[in-house]
Enzyme design. Structure first.
Site, short mmCIF file in Angstrom:
data_model
loop_
_atom_site.label_atom_id
_atom_site.label_comp_id
_atom_site.label_asym_id
_atom_site.label_seq_id
_atom_site.Cartn_x
_atom_site.Cartn_y
_atom_site.Cartn_z
N LYS A 47 0.83 -1.22 0.00
CA LYS A 47 0.00 0.00 0.00
C LYS A 47 0.86 1.26 0.00
O LYS A 47 2.06 1.19 0.27
CB LYS A 47 -0.93 -0.02 1.22
CG LYS A 47 -0.20 -0.03 2.54
CD LYS A 47 -1.15 -0.34 3.70
CE LYS A 47 -0.39 -0.44 5.00
NZ LYS A 47 -1.22 -0.92 6.10
N ARG A 79 -11.83 -0.16 13.89
CA ARG A 79 -11.94 0.44 12.55
C ARG A 79 -12.90 -0.45 11.76
O ARG A 79 -13.89 -0.88 12.32
CB ARG A 79 -10.56 0.51 11.87
CG ARG A 79 -9.53 1.30 12.64
CD ARG A 79 -8.30 1.62 11.82
NE ARG A 79 -7.77 0.47 11.09
CZ ARG A 79 -6.57 0.42 10.52
NH1 ARG A 79 -5.77 1.48 10.59
NH2 ARG A 79 -6.16 -0.64 9.87
N TYR A 117 13.47 30.96 5.84
CA TYR A 117 12.21 31.62 6.22
C TYR A 117 12.15 31.81 7.73
O TYR A 117 12.56 30.94 8.50
CB TYR A 117 11.02 30.74 5.82
CG TYR A 117 10.75 30.71 4.34
CD1 TYR A 117 10.31 31.85 3.66
CD2 TYR A 117 10.91 29.53 3.62
CE1 TYR A 117 10.04 31.80 2.30
CE2 TYR A 117 10.65 29.47 2.26
CZ TYR A 117 10.21 30.62 1.60
OH TYR A 117 9.95 30.57 0.27
N MET A 142 10.32 24.45 0.92
CA MET A 142 9.62 23.51 0.06
C MET A 142 10.58 22.73 -0.85
O MET A 142 10.40 21.54 -1.07
CB MET A 142 8.56 24.24 -0.78
CG MET A 142 7.61 23.31 -1.50
SD MET A 142 6.49 24.17 -2.59
CE MET A 142 5.46 25.07 -1.45
C1 LIG Z 1 -0.44 -1.95 6.71
C2 LIG Z 1 -0.99 -3.24 7.08
C3 LIG Z 1 -0.15 -4.33 7.34
C4 LIG Z 1 1.36 -4.22 7.38
O1 LIG Z 1 1.78 -3.59 8.56
P1 LIG Z 1 3.34 -3.43 8.90
O2 LIG Z 1 3.35 -2.94 10.29
O3 LIG Z 1 3.86 -2.44 7.92
O4 LIG Z 1 3.96 -4.76 8.73
C5 LIG Z 1 -0.74 -5.55 7.61
N1 LIG Z 1 -2.09 -5.69 7.63
C6 LIG Z 1 -2.92 -4.65 7.39
C7 LIG Z 1 -4.40 -4.87 7.45
C8 LIG Z 1 -2.40 -3.39 7.13
O5 LIG Z 1 -3.25 -2.38 6.92
#
Ligand SMILES: *Cc1c(COP(=O)(O)O)cnc(C)c1O
Length: 383
Positions: free
Chosen positions: A49, A147, A276, A324
């Site tokens: 991701k 969640r 800045y 930036m």
């Molecule tokens: C991001 C995520 C992981 C991986 O987590 P890490 O701590 O980066 O290993 C695993 N499962 C789910 C559902 C996630 O959202």
């Protein structure tokens, strides 16, 4: 780039921005193989991701395809589509929720959905019947994160319902851990127990359970008994650990280095403030160099006052506020020249700056540092 084609001495390297990420795909592969052999016989679902934690979704996805990974996990539908369009054919699970009219798109691209309510299962079933194509889902149980996911104490109904739909292939069932990188694992154990309690449904009904998975990087390292059928390593795959305090039984190495070049040199006189806000001033003459990187690339402004870089094997402080597109580095009375390499994250012979260092300077976690390095920074791959 087209207007430069006829320029005889311009090599491609000169056109690319001097600020770049160098990603060693060989190290990524090694990290993956180390995790895989450590958790064997459990399957592995590398998590890609957020642009593969900044490392580049397509390249990392293609590497996983080459390595025949069991599964890939991404967060949002678009990441799954991009992988499919880049030739990735191995199974992909989208970990986030399903929204609006996305279901037909999931089915079209053969992406497994995360289902966490009976209503969603019904919807998925109806659409898959219409499309005459089976839908793949993983059931999501909430064991202590609040969640998405059906609560562990009312999961039975969802599991029962999931057996009814002929057009839905329930490939997996999973939950997510809130504290697995801590040295105190009591909450992780509680979550694991709750998940196991949910899984007893299959035992009670003498049905084979789908692929059961719970472990992220923290749990892979610290709770091997939770490997179950599959594990989901994210940050570890990239060679970074989720926390300092945890047990580290697998030696992974950082796959990414962030580098730039010195593009300007000047002497700064006393009482001539830098950057800045004019907050940083010297009381003596210093030598300073400018580096073309800034918060517009994801070099976080909150590191102002703490950040350091490596030039010629030595660490130097970034002075003035991070802007930036540029930072200024104080090299005191040393020398540096235009074109000298600057290491923002990475290793020199006698010095190293880690993702964890940047996280400490910014008051955040390594995850946020990696996922903030944005697409303005070209990625160079070492194969
Ligand atoms: C991001 C995520 C992981 C991986 O987590 P890490 O701590 O980066 O290993 C695993 N499962 C789910 C559902 C996630 O959202």
């Amino acid at each position: 780039m087209n207007n430069l084609v006829n320029y005889p001495v311009m090599a491609v390297d000169d056109i690319i921005r001097p600020t770049q990420l160098q990603i060693d795909l060989r190290l990524l592969k090694e990290n993956y193989l180390k995790i895989k052999s450590h958790v064997f016989p459990a399957k592995v679902m590398p998590i890609l991701k957020a642009n593969a934690y900044g490392h580049g979704l397509v390249k990392v996805g293609q590497l996983m395809e080459e390595l025949k990974a069991d599964y890939i996990g991404v967060a949002v539908l678009e990441e799954g589509i991009l992988l499919r369009e880049s030739g990735v054919t191995i199974p992909i699970l989208v970990l986030g929720g399903i929204w609006g009219n996305q279901i037909p798109v999931f089915i079209k691209y053969d992406l497994a959905m995360t289902a966490s309510s009976i209503e969603k299962l019904k919807q998925i079933d109806e659409i898959s019947i219409e499309l005459k194509k089976k839908a793949k889902v993983h059931l999501k149980i909430d064991t202590g994160m609040e969640r998405i996911g059906v609560h562990y104490y009312s999961a039975d109904k969802l599991l029962e319902e999931s057996l009814k739909y002929k057009n839905i292939l329930v490939e997996g069932i999973y939950t997510h851990l809130a504290n697995s990188e801590n040295s105190d694992l009591s909450y992780t154990r509680l979550q694991f127990d709750r998940f196991n309690e949910v899984l007893r449904f299959y035992e009670k009904h003498s049905i084979e359970a789908p692929i059961r998975h719970i472990s992220n990087s923290g749990a892979i390292c610290q709770m091997p008994e939770a490997n179950l059928d599959m594990v989901r390593p994210g940050i570890m795959l990239y060679g970074v650990y989720p926390s300092y305090e945890m047990i580290k039984p697998i030696q992974v190495l950082p796959a990414l280095q962030w580098k730039s070049l010195v593009v300007y040199f000047k002497v700064i006189k006393p009482n001539h403030p830098v950057g800045y806000g004019s907050k940083w001033v010297s009381d003596h003459n210093i030598r300073a160099v400018t580096i073309p990187v800034g918060y517009g690339d994801g070099y976080l402004r909150s590191m102002t006052g703490s950040a350091e870089v490596i030039i010629r094997n030595k660490r130097y402080p970034v002075i003035g506020s991070i802007s930036m597109d540029q930072i200024v580095v104080n090299i005191e009375q040393d020398s540096a020249f235009n074109g000298d390499e600057v290491i923002l994250i990475g290793k020199a012979d006698q010095s190293e700056i880690k993702v964890e260092d940047l996280a400490n300077w910014a008051g955040t976690i390594p995850y946020e540092i990696l996922t903030n390095i944005n697409t303005r920074v070209p990625r160079i791959y070492i194969e």
